[in-house]
Scaffold this motif. Structure first.
Motif, PDB file in Angstrom:
ATOM      1  N   VAL A   1       5.599  17.723 -16.445  1.00 27.59           N
ATOM      2  CA  VAL A   1       5.380  17.737 -18.012  1.00 27.59           C
ATOM      3  C   VAL A   1       4.490  18.624 -18.562  1.00 27.59           C
ATOM      4  CG1 VAL A   1       4.277  16.125 -19.740  1.00 27.59           C
ATOM      5  CG2 VAL A   1       5.939  15.149 -18.115  1.00 27.59           C
ATOM      6  N   ALA A   2       3.428  18.868 -17.442  1.00 29.27           N
ATOM      7  CA  ALA A   2       2.438  19.829 -17.893  1.00 29.27           C
ATOM      8  C   ALA A   2       2.944  21.113 -17.709  1.00 29.27           C
ATOM      9  CB  ALA A   2       1.180  19.699 -17.023  1.00 29.27           C
ATOM     10  N   GLN A   3       3.759  21.418 -16.551  1.00 31.81           N
ATOM     11  CA  GLN A   3       4.524  22.815 -16.738  1.00 31.81           C
ATOM     12  C   GLN A   3       5.622  23.123 -17.764  1.00 31.81           C
ATOM     13  OE1 GLN A   3       6.128  22.832 -12.718  1.00 31.81           O
ATOM     14  NE2 GLN A   3       4.220  23.500 -11.821  1.00 31.81           N
ATOM     15  N   ALA A   4       6.230  21.916 -18.032  1.00 29.10           N
ATOM     16  CA  ALA A   4       7.382  22.415 -19.049  1.00 29.10           C
ATOM     17  C   ALA A   4       6.518  22.698 -20.652  1.00 29.10           C
ATOM     18  CB  ALA A   4       8.132  20.863 -19.202  1.00 29.10           C
ATOM     19  N   PHE A   5       5.421  21.727 -20.840  1.00 31.92           N
ATOM     20  CA  PHE A   5       4.700  22.084 -22.001  1.00 31.92           C
ATOM     21  C   PHE A   5       3.954  23.434 -21.966  1.00 31.92           C
ATOM     22  CE2 PHE A   5       0.545  21.946 -24.429  1.00 31.92           C
ATOM     23  CZ  PHE A   5       1.024  21.616 -25.651  1.00 31.92           C
ATOM     24  N   GLU A   6       3.466  23.969 -20.950  1.00 34.48           N
ATOM     25  CA  GLU A   6       3.021  25.369 -20.691  1.00 34.48           C
ATOM     26  C   GLU A   6       4.188  26.218 -20.983  1.00 34.48           C
ATOM     27  OE1 GLU A   6       1.110  25.697 -17.077  1.00 34.48           O
ATOM     28  OE2 GLU A   6      -0.664  24.403 -17.648  1.00 34.48           O
ATOM     29  N   SER A   7       5.327  26.001 -20.584  1.00 36.93           N
ATOM     30  CA  SER A   7       6.644  26.863 -20.722  1.00 36.93           C
ATOM     31  C   SER A   7       7.044  26.969 -22.147  1.00 36.93           C
ATOM     32  CB  SER A   7       7.581  26.304 -19.637  1.00 36.93           C
ATOM     33  OG  SER A   7       8.843  26.851 -19.872  1.00 36.93           O
ATOM     34  N   VAL A   8       7.124  25.786 -22.723  1.00 37.94           N
ATOM     35  CA  VAL A   8       7.548  25.910 -24.074  1.00 37.94           C
ATOM     36  C   VAL A   8       6.269  26.450 -25.038  1.00 37.94           C
ATOM     37  CG1 VAL A   8       7.696  24.412 -26.122  1.00 37.94           C
ATOM     38  CG2 VAL A   8       8.803  23.651 -24.093  1.00 37.94           C
ATOM     39  N   ALA A   9       4.795  26.309 -24.665  1.00 38.09           N
ATOM     40  CA  ALA A   9       4.047  27.000 -25.309  1.00 38.09           C
ATOM     41  C   ALA A   9       4.004  28.410 -25.185  1.00 38.09           C
ATOM     42  CB  ALA A   9       2.435  26.168 -25.107  1.00 38.09           C
ATOM     43  N   GLY A  10       4.176  28.891 -23.839  1.00 40.15           N
ATOM     44  CA  GLY A  10       4.166  30.277 -23.209  1.00 40.15           C
ATOM     45  C   GLY A  10       5.389  31.006 -24.123  1.00 40.15           C
TER      46      GLY A  10
ATOM     47  N   HIS B   1       5.370  13.596 -11.762  1.00 46.99           N
ATOM     48  CA  HIS B   1       5.649  13.427 -13.102  1.00 46.99           C
ATOM     49  C   HIS B   1       4.859  14.379 -14.035  1.00 46.99           C
ATOM     50  CE1 HIS B   1       8.095  12.293 -16.702  1.00 46.99           C
ATOM     51  NE2 HIS B   1       6.813  11.611 -17.263  1.00 46.99           N
ATOM     52  N   ALA B   2       3.675  14.136 -14.058  1.00 47.19           N
ATOM     53  CA  ALA B   2       2.469  14.554 -15.025  1.00 47.19           C
ATOM     54  C   ALA B   2       2.405  16.008 -14.818  1.00 47.19           C
ATOM     55  CB  ALA B   2       1.328  13.906 -14.630  1.00 47.19           C
ATOM     56  N   SER B   3       2.518  16.502 -13.528  1.00 48.20           N
ATOM     57  CA  SER B   3       2.473  17.894 -13.283  1.00 48.20           C
ATOM     58  C   SER B   3       3.791  18.530 -14.036  1.00 48.20           C
ATOM     59  CB  SER B   3       2.350  18.149 -11.632  1.00 48.20           C
ATOM     60  OG  SER B   3       2.730  19.695 -11.403  1.00 48.20           O
TER      61      SER B   3
ATOM     62  N   SER C   1       0.845  -1.291   0.031  1.00 49.58           N
ATOM     63  CA  SER C   1      -0.011   0.152   0.007  1.00 49.58           C
ATOM     64  C   SER C   1       0.655   1.325   0.158  1.00 49.58           C
ATOM     65  CB  SER C   1      -0.896   0.084   1.180  1.00 49.58           C
ATOM     66  OG  SER C   1      -1.898  -1.069   1.373  1.00 49.58           O
ATOM     67  N   GLU C   2       1.792   1.386   0.934  1.00 47.11           N
ATOM     68  CA  GLU C   2       2.715   2.391   0.709  1.00 47.11           C
ATOM     69  C   GLU C   2       3.508   2.616  -0.422  1.00 47.11           C
ATOM     70  OE1 GLU C   2       4.869   5.494   2.176  1.00 47.11           O
ATOM     71  OE2 GLU C   2       3.222   4.474   3.027  1.00 47.11           O
ATOM     72  N   HIS C   3       3.905   1.559  -0.881  1.00 47.89           N
ATOM     73  CA  HIS C   3       4.653   1.627  -2.474  1.00 47.89           C
ATOM     74  C   HIS C   3       3.718   2.017  -3.258  1.00 47.89           C
ATOM     75  CE1 HIS C   3       7.951  -1.567  -1.512  1.00 47.89           C
ATOM     76  NE2 HIS C   3       8.006  -0.258  -0.657  1.00 47.89           N
ATOM     77  N   ARG C   4       2.252   1.836  -3.348  1.00 52.19           N
ATOM     78  CA  ARG C   4       1.202   2.135  -4.442  1.00 52.19           C
ATOM     79  C   ARG C   4       1.161   3.564  -4.120  1.00 52.19           C
ATOM     80  NH1 ARG C   4      -2.409  -1.043  -2.757  1.00 52.19           N
ATOM     81  NH2 ARG C   4      -1.494  -2.754  -3.051  1.00 52.19           N
ATOM     82  N   ARG C   5       1.109   4.000  -2.737  1.00 50.39           N
ATOM     83  CA  ARG C   5       0.818   5.391  -2.735  1.00 50.39           C
ATOM     84  C   ARG C   5       1.932   6.379  -3.115  1.00 50.39           C
ATOM     85  NH1 ARG C   5       2.458   9.134   0.659  1.00 50.39           N
ATOM     86  NH2 ARG C   5       3.508   8.009   1.796  1.00 50.39           N
ATOM     87  N   VAL C   6       3.232   5.935  -2.939  1.00 50.71           N
ATOM     88  CA  VAL C   6       4.491   6.695  -3.408  1.00 50.71           C
ATOM     89  C   VAL C   6       4.671   6.751  -4.963  1.00 50.71           C
ATOM     90  CG1 VAL C   6       7.071   6.523  -3.419  1.00 50.71           C
ATOM     91  CG2 VAL C   6       5.861   6.135  -1.055  1.00 50.71           C
ATOM     92  N   LEU C   7       4.144   5.453  -5.431  1.00 47.27           N
ATOM     93  CA  LEU C   7       4.323   5.512  -6.846  1.00 47.27           C
ATOM     94  C   LEU C   7       3.115   6.461  -7.527  1.00 47.27           C
ATOM     95  CD1 LEU C   7       5.170   4.090  -9.595  1.00 47.27           C
ATOM     96  CD2 LEU C   7       3.436   2.447  -9.444  1.00 47.27           C
ATOM     97  N   GLU C   8       2.053   6.639  -7.068  1.00 46.18           N
ATOM     98  CA  GLU C   8       1.026   7.246  -7.537  1.00 46.18           C
ATOM     99  C   GLU C   8       1.342   8.766  -7.259  1.00 46.18           C
ATOM    100  OE1 GLU C   8      -2.427   6.228  -5.458  1.00 46.18           O
ATOM    101  OE2 GLU C   8      -2.800   4.537  -6.720  1.00 46.18           O
ATOM    102  N   ALA C   9       1.965   9.216  -6.243  1.00 45.66           N
ATOM    103  CA  ALA C   9       2.495  10.438  -5.981  1.00 45.66           C
ATOM    104  C   ALA C   9       3.592  10.842  -6.845  1.00 45.66           C
ATOM    105  CB  ALA C   9       2.984  10.570  -4.369  1.00 45.66           C
ATOM    106  N   ALA C  10       4.470  10.040  -7.262  1.00 46.08           N
ATOM    107  CA  ALA C  10       5.387  10.140  -8.105  1.00 46.08           C
ATOM    108  C   ALA C  10       5.041  10.343  -9.721  1.00 46.08           C
ATOM    109  CB  ALA C  10       6.553   9.085  -8.239  1.00 46.08           C
TER     110      ALA C  10
END
Length: 171
Positions: free
Chosen positions: A135-144, A131-133, A118-127
């Motif tokens: 990537v989204a910030q990098a994409f917004e930065s490039v688009a901006g 990562h998704a956040s 359960s702890e591993h699952r929680r850490v993986l979901e947080a990671a």
């Protein structure tokens, strides 16, 4: 004042309660021990008292039966057979206690494994969320930055404006 345990209960240093009963002197040769001492597998006096009472009654009844049998004149072969029977029962009881202990350990290990998974699952979901956040910030930065390059037009100096007007054909 501390609570006094019943005479047939004993608590070890870890808090587990044990049943303890003295074997009558005349039956010690048949049973092969002076005292019966067995773990009740609990630290609760309430639960242990019930189990100990049941054991005490059963053993007292057994002692009475053995006394009546020995009073009739038990020969050595019968005593030996009875000793073998008692040893087998004692061995079975130890085996059952060992099995219960192993089952308890397995249960604890499974609980620990579930907790770790359960702890591993929680850490993986947080990671993955981090990562998704990122990537989204990098994409917004490039688009901006691409949008800002399109918006920013170079400012013309007065000399460049006059040059541009001279180059245009007049109508």
């Amino acid at each position: 004042m501390a609570f006094k345990l019943p005479a047939h209960l004993h608590r070890n240093r870890f808090g587990t309660l044990y049943f303890r009963l003295t074997v009558p002197v005349d039956l010690r040769a048949i049973i092969g021990q002076a005292e019966i001492y067995r773990s009740l597998g609990t630290a609760s006096v309430r639960h242990a008292a019930d189990s100990a009472q049941t054991l005490r009654i059963a053993l007292r009844r057994l002692f009475e039966e053995l006394k009546s049998m020995s009073g009739e004149g038990m020969d050595e072969a019968a005593k030996a057979a009875l000793r073998v029977l008692i040893d087998n029962r004692r061995r079975n009881a130890r085996d059952m206690e060992a099995r219960e202990e192993l089952e308890h350990r397995i249960s604890r290990m499974k609980s620990e494994q579930f907790r770790v998974e359960s702890e591993h699952r929680r850490v993986l979901e947080a990671a993955q969320a981090a990562h998704a956040s990122a990537v989204a910030q990098a994409f917004e930065s490039v688009a901006g930055s691409a949008e800002s390059k399109q918006r920013v037009q170079p400012r013309m100096t007065n000399a460049q404006k006059s040059q541009l007007q001279q180059d245009r054909p007049s109508t």
